[in-house]
Design a protein around this motif. Sequence first.
Motif, PDB file in Angstrom:
ATOM      1  N   GLN B  25     -48.837  37.437  -9.739  1.00  0.00           N
ATOM      2  CA  GLN B  25     -48.663  37.886  -8.865  1.00  0.00           C
ATOM      3  C   GLN B  25     -50.197  37.110  -7.590  1.00  0.00           C
ATOM      4  O   GLN B  25     -49.375  37.047  -6.770  1.00  0.00           O
ATOM      5  CB  GLN B  25     -48.179  39.066  -8.319  1.00  0.00           C
ATOM      6  CG  GLN B  25     -48.344  40.404  -7.009  1.00  0.00           C
ATOM      7  CD  GLN B  25     -48.081  41.256  -7.452  1.00  0.00           C
ATOM      8  OE1 GLN B  25     -48.699  41.985  -8.247  1.00  0.00           O
ATOM      9  NE2 GLN B  25     -48.294  42.618  -6.258  1.00  0.00           N
ATOM     10  N   HIS B  26     -51.230  37.673  -8.932  1.00  0.00           N
ATOM     11  CA  HIS B  26     -52.130  36.728  -8.395  1.00  0.00           C
ATOM     12  C   HIS B  26     -52.150  34.933  -7.880  1.00  0.00           C
ATOM     13  O   HIS B  26     -52.389  34.924  -6.478  1.00  0.00           O
ATOM     14  CB  HIS B  26     -52.859  36.900  -9.282  1.00  0.00           C
ATOM     15  CG  HIS B  26     -54.290  36.796  -8.138  1.00  0.00           C
ATOM     16  ND1 HIS B  26     -55.674  37.280  -7.249  1.00  0.00           N
ATOM     17  CD2 HIS B  26     -55.254  35.476  -8.807  1.00  0.00           C
ATOM     18  CE1 HIS B  26     -56.493  37.058  -7.556  1.00  0.00           C
ATOM     19  NE2 HIS B  26     -56.577  35.690  -7.780  1.00  0.00           N
ATOM     20  N   LEU B  27     -51.593  34.504  -8.283  1.00  0.00           N
ATOM     21  CA  LEU B  27     -51.196  33.133  -8.056  1.00  0.00           C
ATOM     22  C   LEU B  27     -50.392  32.630  -7.082  1.00  0.00           C
ATOM     23  O   LEU B  27     -50.494  31.997  -5.656  1.00  0.00           O
ATOM     24  CB  LEU B  27     -50.353  32.344  -9.588  1.00  0.00           C
ATOM     25  CG  LEU B  27     -51.470  32.387 -10.744  1.00  0.00           C
ATOM     26  CD1 LEU B  27     -50.717  31.562 -11.774  1.00  0.00           C
ATOM     27  CD2 LEU B  27     -52.956  31.464 -10.090  1.00  0.00           C
ATOM     28  N   ARG B  28     -49.191  33.731  -7.083  1.00  0.00           N
ATOM     29  CA  ARG B  28     -48.639  33.840  -5.771  1.00  0.00           C
ATOM     30  C   ARG B  28     -48.810  33.720  -4.450  1.00  0.00           C
ATOM     31  O   ARG B  28     -48.924  33.163  -3.641  1.00  0.00           O
ATOM     32  CB  ARG B  28     -46.895  34.773  -6.179  1.00  0.00           C
ATOM     33  CG  ARG B  28     -45.860  33.847  -7.041  1.00  0.00           C
ATOM     34  CD  ARG B  28     -44.847  34.380  -7.042  1.00  0.00           C
ATOM     35  NE  ARG B  28     -44.602  35.873  -7.105  1.00  0.00           N
ATOM     36  CZ  ARG B  28     -44.781  36.712  -8.267  1.00  0.00           C
ATOM     37  NH1 ARG B  28     -44.234  36.013  -9.200  1.00  0.00           N
ATOM     38  NH2 ARG B  28     -44.281  37.840  -8.143  1.00  0.00           N
ATOM     39  N   GLU B  29     -49.847  35.317  -4.862  1.00  0.00           N
ATOM     40  CA  GLU B  29     -49.754  36.016  -3.513  1.00  0.00           C
ATOM     41  C   GLU B  29     -51.219  35.759  -3.086  1.00  0.00           C
ATOM     42  O   GLU B  29     -51.087  35.701  -1.565  1.00  0.00           O
ATOM     43  CB  GLU B  29     -49.576  37.746  -3.489  1.00  0.00           C
ATOM     44  CG  GLU B  29     -47.798  37.652  -3.174  1.00  0.00           C
ATOM     45  CD  GLU B  29     -47.686  39.241  -3.386  1.00  0.00           C
ATOM     46  OE1 GLU B  29     -48.555  39.606  -3.840  1.00  0.00           O
ATOM     47  OE2 GLU B  29     -46.453  39.266  -4.340  1.00  0.00           O
ATOM     48  N   VAL B  30     -52.280  35.701  -3.307  1.00  0.00           N
ATOM     49  CA  VAL B  30     -54.063  35.096  -3.850  1.00  0.00           C
ATOM     50  C   VAL B  30     -53.917  33.928  -3.258  1.00  0.00           C
ATOM     51  O   VAL B  30     -54.586  33.551  -1.870  1.00  0.00           O
ATOM     52  CB  VAL B  30     -54.907  35.981  -4.587  1.00  0.00           C
ATOM     53  CG1 VAL B  30     -56.363  35.990  -3.652  1.00  0.00           C
ATOM     54  CG2 VAL B  30     -54.746  37.567  -4.386  1.00  0.00           C
ATOM     55  N   ARG B  32     -51.563  32.113  -3.529  1.00  0.00           N
ATOM     56  CA  ARG B  32     -50.664  30.865  -2.367  1.00  0.00           C
ATOM     57  C   ARG B  32     -49.912  29.905  -3.630  1.00  0.00           C
ATOM     58  O   ARG B  32     -49.849  28.496  -2.994  1.00  0.00           O
ATOM     59  CB  ARG B  32     -50.554  30.429  -1.151  1.00  0.00           C
ATOM     60  CG  ARG B  32     -51.225  32.205  -0.625  1.00  0.00           C
ATOM     61  CD  ARG B  32     -51.281  32.415   0.308  1.00  0.00           C
ATOM     62  NE  ARG B  32     -52.063  33.314   1.353  1.00  0.00           N
ATOM     63  CZ  ARG B  32     -52.645  33.525   2.367  1.00  0.00           C
ATOM     64  NH1 ARG B  32     -53.706  32.413   2.232  1.00  0.00           N
ATOM     65  NH2 ARG B  32     -53.343  34.801   2.542  1.00  0.00           N
ATOM     66  N   VAL B  33     -49.884  29.399  -4.406  1.00  0.00           N
ATOM     67  CA  VAL B  33     -49.512  27.923  -5.252  1.00  0.00           C
ATOM     68  C   VAL B  33     -47.829  27.556  -4.585  1.00  0.00           C
ATOM     69  O   VAL B  33     -47.232  28.638  -4.990  1.00  0.00           O
ATOM     70  CB  VAL B  33     -50.014  28.541  -7.042  1.00  0.00           C
ATOM     71  CG1 VAL B  33     -50.527  28.405  -6.868  1.00  0.00           C
ATOM     72  CG2 VAL B  33     -49.144  29.625  -7.504  1.00  0.00           C
ATOM     73  N   ASP B  37     -49.022  21.776  -7.240  1.00  0.00           N
ATOM     74  CA  ASP B  37     -50.420  22.902  -6.684  1.00  0.00           C
ATOM     75  C   ASP B  37     -50.556  21.480  -8.363  1.00  0.00           C
ATOM     76  O   ASP B  37     -50.325  22.458  -9.113  1.00  0.00           O
ATOM     77  CB  ASP B  37     -50.646  23.900  -6.075  1.00  0.00           C
ATOM     78  CG  ASP B  37     -50.516  24.161  -4.211  1.00  0.00           C
ATOM     79  OD1 ASP B  37     -49.666  22.823  -4.294  1.00  0.00           O
ATOM     80  OD2 ASP B  37     -50.029  24.967  -4.339  1.00  0.00           O
ATOM     81  N   SER B  38     -52.582  20.623  -7.545  1.00  0.00           N
ATOM     82  CA  SER B  38     -52.425  20.490  -8.935  1.00  0.00           C
ATOM     83  C   SER B  38     -53.683  22.280  -8.904  1.00  0.00           C
ATOM     84  O   SER B  38     -54.390  22.678  -8.075  1.00  0.00           O
ATOM     85  CB  SER B  38     -53.885  19.781  -8.482  1.00  0.00           C
ATOM     86  OG  SER B  38     -52.894  18.982  -8.679  1.00  0.00           O
ATOM     87  N   LEU B  39     -53.651  22.532 -10.831  1.00  0.00           N
ATOM     88  CA  LEU B  39     -55.508  22.970 -10.931  1.00  0.00           C
ATOM     89  C   LEU B  39     -55.535  23.391 -11.959  1.00  0.00           C
ATOM     90  O   LEU B  39     -55.033  22.519 -13.220  1.00  0.00           O
ATOM     91  CB  LEU B  39     -54.530  24.890 -10.530  1.00  0.00           C
ATOM     92  CG  LEU B  39     -53.565  25.636 -11.192  1.00  0.00           C
ATOM     93  CD1 LEU B  39     -53.163  25.491 -13.240  1.00  0.00           C
ATOM     94  CD2 LEU B  39     -53.089  27.025 -11.104  1.00  0.00           C
ATOM     95  N   ARG B  40     -57.125  23.819 -12.054  1.00  0.00           N
ATOM     96  CA  ARG B  40     -57.504  23.406 -13.497  1.00  0.00           C
ATOM     97  C   ARG B  40     -57.263  24.560 -14.323  1.00  0.00           C
ATOM     98  O   ARG B  40     -56.905  25.785 -14.641  1.00  0.00           O
ATOM     99  CB  ARG B  40     -59.135  23.914 -13.274  1.00  0.00           C
ATOM    100  CG  ARG B  40     -59.480  22.555 -12.532  1.00  0.00           C
ATOM    101  CD  ARG B  40     -61.342  22.347 -12.075  1.00  0.00           C
ATOM    102  NE  ARG B  40     -62.589  22.198 -13.254  1.00  0.00           N
ATOM    103  CZ  ARG B  40     -63.411  22.834 -13.217  1.00  0.00           C
ATOM    104  NH1 ARG B  40     -63.971  23.336 -11.989  1.00  0.00           N
ATOM    105  NH2 ARG B  40     -64.374  22.066 -14.164  1.00  0.00           N
ATOM    106  N   ILE B  41     -57.196  24.404 -15.983  1.00  0.00           N
ATOM    107  CA  ILE B  41     -56.380  25.210 -17.170  1.00  0.00           C
ATOM    108  C   ILE B  41     -57.070  24.710 -18.111  1.00  0.00           C
ATOM    109  O   ILE B  41     -57.891  23.477 -18.063  1.00  0.00           O
ATOM    110  CB  ILE B  41     -54.850  25.155 -16.574  1.00  0.00           C
ATOM    111  CG1 ILE B  41     -54.344  25.640 -17.744  1.00  0.00           C
ATOM    112  CG2 ILE B  41     -54.773  23.630 -17.289  1.00  0.00           C
ATOM    113  CD1 ILE B  41     -52.684  25.821 -17.585  1.00  0.00           C
TER     114      ILE B  41
END
Lengths: 252, 252
Positions: B25-30, B32-33, B37-41
Amino acid sequence: MNLLVFEKKDLITPNCIAVHGERAQHLREVLRVRTGDSLRIGEIGGGIGCGTVAEVSAERVSITFGPLNQTSQAPSFDVILALPRPQILKRVLHTSAMMGVRHLFLIRSARVEKSYFSSPLLQPQKMFSYLREGLEQGVSTILPQVSLHQRFRGFLEEELPRATEQTSCALLAEPSAEQSLWALARSRGFRNGENALLAVGPEGGWQDHEVAAFRDHGFAPFHCGPRVLRVDAAVCSLLGQIDLLRHLGGHC
Amino acid sequence: MNLLVFEKKDLITPNCIAVHGERAQHLREVLRVRTGDSLRIGEIGGGIGCGTVAEVSAERVSITFGPLNQTSQAPSFDVILALPRPQILKRVLHTSAMMGVRHLFLIRSARVEKSYFSSPLLQPQKMFSYLREGLEQGVSTILPQVSLHQRFRGFLEEELPRATEQTSCALLAEPSAEQSLWALARSRGFRNGENALLAVGPEGGWQDHEVAAFRDHGFAPFHCGPRVLRVDAAVCSLLGQIDLLRHLGGHC
């Protein structure tokens, strides 16, 4: 609570205050004060002295006090902060009062969400409760001034010159800066007693044109290493670091 | 979130994870991925690399990733903390992971309320969520070890010798200490890369016999000036200050 802070409106006689509501509850239930207990007490904007609990009831706690003749620690920082989300701002307000911020400028920058400026937390009375709690923790009676600036350019042109002319120590926290805080400390030196002006950006950092604008106003950008701190922790850690550098004095 | 941290159990294939519930939910709503999209993991206990969002649905967010071949910052502090109330501990856990604590010893001392040791927050899975959030903020994959010690004497006799033998920098924060942190920095010097062991007391401070016991184990007591910081802020500010002193190196 290391100091009970009161306002003029809390006075019921010239040397007695009454505390109501949640604050009275905190005194009764957390600090478990009893009639006759001593505690440190200070007036906002005034001195600090010794108080004695005169009455503990379901409605209020009243405290008498003698001369408030100890001087509060003087604040020694001004902080410019890109307005953070409310949950983080609460902590920054507390930290600012606790650690000795004189003026907290909450400003707009490109990465600040516009909606943050309509948060109910920004009502002066709401902010006051977090600031007062910070004073009570940090043993100070000098309330930070908090001002809101919804236009970045307007702030830089109209407000910033007055802030920068009061210090030779204007610092810009910027994770992508070339220079570290320790390199900066070696090259410029910090003077004990010198007021510092610190600018801290939003999550995601300042934009390039914002960094350039601060530079034009004499700010020295610096980074603190590879770890990215949340804004509330960044403010707390940086105030501690700058305070330490001032005490070390000279070129480290 | 500056890094998405995952555990082995999040893997659905060797190079793809799925995130569920509040984190999705945080990824989707805050954050907004969106797909692509790229992100560090980074993997807890492992390396850091680049991920790509493969799927965003109501149930989950899945992310594929390439080689995780960047090494995480090494932690460089051990912290001994008189167990604070849960609300404060949450912040200390976050700060510890964010700022690079290797081992957090939560101990009993005379001014710690016994009930704090039965707080539900002390369940490993509860603490983990605050630690993970700290790693994701501070860009690290190395989870602090957290241990609980309900007997002060037992901790000092059985655990402390192992912690002190790993460092020559054992420091005791104590508001009533004679020496300031800056005086200590001038007299002993701090070495870059040196692991530091920091002990922070409860609200109200350590008792005299506790200070004496830490001294006997080689700790140098210090104060940070007249302002009294709340425990969470004290930890944050002190980690920042010690980190700075190590970077300045030598005798300041």
